[in-house]
Design a protein around this motif. Structure first.
Motif, short mmCIF file in Angstrom:
data_model
loop_
_atom_site.label_atom_id
_atom_site.label_comp_id
_atom_site.label_asym_id
_atom_site.label_seq_id
_atom_site.Cartn_x
_atom_site.Cartn_y
_atom_site.Cartn_z
N PHE A 1 11.07 -5.60 -2.70
CA PHE A 1 10.17 -5.66 -3.96
C PHE A 1 10.94 -5.38 -5.15
O PHE A 1 11.32 -4.34 -5.55
N PRO A 2 11.48 -6.40 -5.91
CA PRO A 2 12.20 -6.16 -7.47
C PRO A 2 11.37 -5.57 -8.17
O PRO A 2 10.27 -5.40 -8.27
N LYS A 3 12.02 -5.17 -9.49
CA LYS A 3 11.24 -4.29 -10.14
C LYS A 3 9.93 -5.03 -10.95
O LYS A 3 9.24 -4.33 -10.84
N GLY B 1 2.84 6.25 -6.17
CA GLY B 1 2.49 6.34 -7.46
C GLY B 1 3.31 5.70 -8.62
O GLY B 1 4.67 5.29 -8.15
N LYS B 2 2.95 5.14 -9.37
CA LYS B 2 3.65 4.21 -10.55
C LYS B 2 4.98 4.93 -10.84
O LYS B 2 6.01 4.48 -10.99
N GLU B 3 4.92 6.25 -11.32
CA GLU B 3 6.20 6.79 -11.89
C GLU B 3 7.36 6.82 -10.80
O GLU B 3 8.24 6.56 -11.10
N GLU B 4 6.92 7.30 -9.58
CA GLU B 4 8.06 7.38 -8.61
C GLU B 4 8.52 6.12 -8.22
O GLU B 4 9.84 5.97 -8.11
N ALA B 5 7.27 5.11 -8.06
CA ALA B 5 7.78 3.86 -7.56
C ALA B 5 8.86 3.15 -8.64
O ALA B 5 9.83 2.61 -8.18
N GLU C 1 0.78 -1.24 0.08
CA GLU C 1 0.01 -0.11 -0.04
C GLU C 1 1.00 1.38 0.02
O GLU C 1 0.48 2.31 -0.85
N LEU C 2 2.07 1.16 0.83
CA LEU C 2 3.03 2.29 0.84
C LEU C 2 3.33 2.52 -0.86
O LEU C 2 3.56 3.78 -1.16
N ILE C 3 3.79 1.68 -1.29
CA ILE C 3 4.37 1.65 -2.61
C ILE C 3 3.33 2.19 -3.58
O ILE C 3 3.59 3.18 -4.53
N LEU C 4 2.16 1.70 -3.52
CA LEU C 4 1.17 2.16 -4.28
C LEU C 4 0.92 3.76 -4.07
O LEU C 4 0.59 4.60 -5.06
N GLN D 1 17.59 1.61 -8.23
CA GLN D 1 18.11 0.63 -7.02
C GLN D 1 18.16 -0.77 -7.42
O GLN D 1 18.55 -1.57 -6.56
N GLY D 2 17.08 -1.23 -8.46
CA GLY D 2 17.00 -2.53 -8.79
C GLY D 2 15.67 -3.10 -8.14
O GLY D 2 15.34 -4.23 -8.40
N GLN D 3 15.50 -2.49 -6.94
CA GLN D 3 14.34 -2.89 -6.50
C GLN D 3 13.98 -1.85 -5.35
O GLN D 3 14.61 -0.78 -5.29
N ILE D 4 12.91 -1.89 -4.76
CA ILE D 4 12.27 -1.27 -3.56
C ILE D 4 12.46 -1.71 -2.32
O ILE D 4 12.02 -2.78 -2.05
#
Length: 285
Positions: A276-278, A249-253, A243-246, A260-263
């Motif tokens: 969370f990988p790409k 927003g898609k562009e910033e995430a 939910e935090l990643i959502l 970084q290859g992941q979040i």
């Protein structure tokens, strides 16, 4: 260290006051060890956790309460934050300010920072109060908050002591009920002062025995209505991180994931790491 944490809710019917009394020694020691806080930080964390638990008794069971203190910029501690539910599910953390960011001349003779009290339901803030954190004892700041923001005459006694590798953290909060008259408030104020003077002796034993001793000292009825066990428990989850990643927003995430290859998100309360990988980030959208 054996977990003897416990809490009691009850009333003093002769003076129309309610009380909350608790030991959260195990929870505080667990939080301190988890984050490797020093003694000064742990003592502050202990008082904040104890206050969050006591204030949570003012809210309904399906909500939780947070207490945060944000210190001015010449303090080595940036902030302390504790959450609690009414049944004692707690989490807490403390942030130190980088040494190069410590400034001089911010703290006034009157105020040390800002005290924030929030109530939460289903992840949404439903109440907030922001007041100065004054150059007084921690307990006096909480009493002033309750008097000024909640209009509830209250008296807080906290016992925080390090013994060897473990912390002893206990206390009691006394709050006037609507039926309390000024004579009752004055009597309980005197009782609280007597307890503060002898708290090392009274709270060196378990909370149940301490309440029995208080009943004798105050020469009044003390009725326990509820008891339970507090617990240091983080409520983070993969779903909450999604939910935090959502919310980014898609562009910033995707920008973060590409760079970084992941979040990667580390929970500040329990140190759990979520990665969370790409491709997984893209799937969220």
């Amino acid at each position: 260290m054996q977990n003897q944490d416990t809490y009691y809710y009850g009333i003093l019917p002769d003076v129309h006051f309610r009380f909350s009394s608790a030991e959260i020694s195990y929870a505080v020691t667990a939080a301190s060890n988890l984050h490797d806080f020093d003694d000064t930080g742990t003592e502050l964390l202990a008082r904040t956790m104890l206050s969050a638990f006591f204030l949570a008794d003012l809210v309904k069971e399906e909500t939780k309460l947070s207490v945060q203190i944000r210190f001015y910029d010449d303090s080595e501690i940036h902030s302390v934050l504790a959450y609690s539910t009414r049944n004692g599910r707690m989490k807490a953390t403390l942030r130190h300010r980088p040494e190069e960011d410590v400034e001089s001349g911010q703290i006034s003779e009157e105020n040390l920072g800002i005290l924030k009290v929030f109530r939460w339901k289903d992840g949404e803030c439903i109440y907030q109060s922001i007041v100065p954190f004054r150059n007084l004892s921690f307990e006096e700041n909480i009493e002033n908050y309750l008097r000024d923001s909640e209009q509830i005459p209250s008296f807080l006694i906290a016992y925080v002591k390090l013994e060897g590798l473990h912390w002893k953290v206990k206390g009691i909060l006394l709050q006037a009920l609507p039926e309390a008259k000024q004579e009752h408030i004055d009597a309980v104020r005197e009782w609280a002062g007597a307890v503060e003077a002898k708290k090392n002796q009274i709270f060196d034993q378990n909370v149940s025995n301490a309440l029995e001793e208080l009943k004798g000292i105050w020469n009044t009825k003390l009725e326990i209505l509820e008891e339970g066990r507090p617990e240091y428990r983080c409520d983070c989850s993969e779903e909450k991180i999604k939910e935090l990643i959502l919310n980014l927003g898609k562009e910033e995430a995707m920008d973060i994931a590409e760079e970084q290859g992941q979040i990667e998100v580390t929970c500040e309360f329990c140190n759990s790491i979520y990665r969370f990988p790409k491709d997984r980030v893209l799937e969220l959208f």
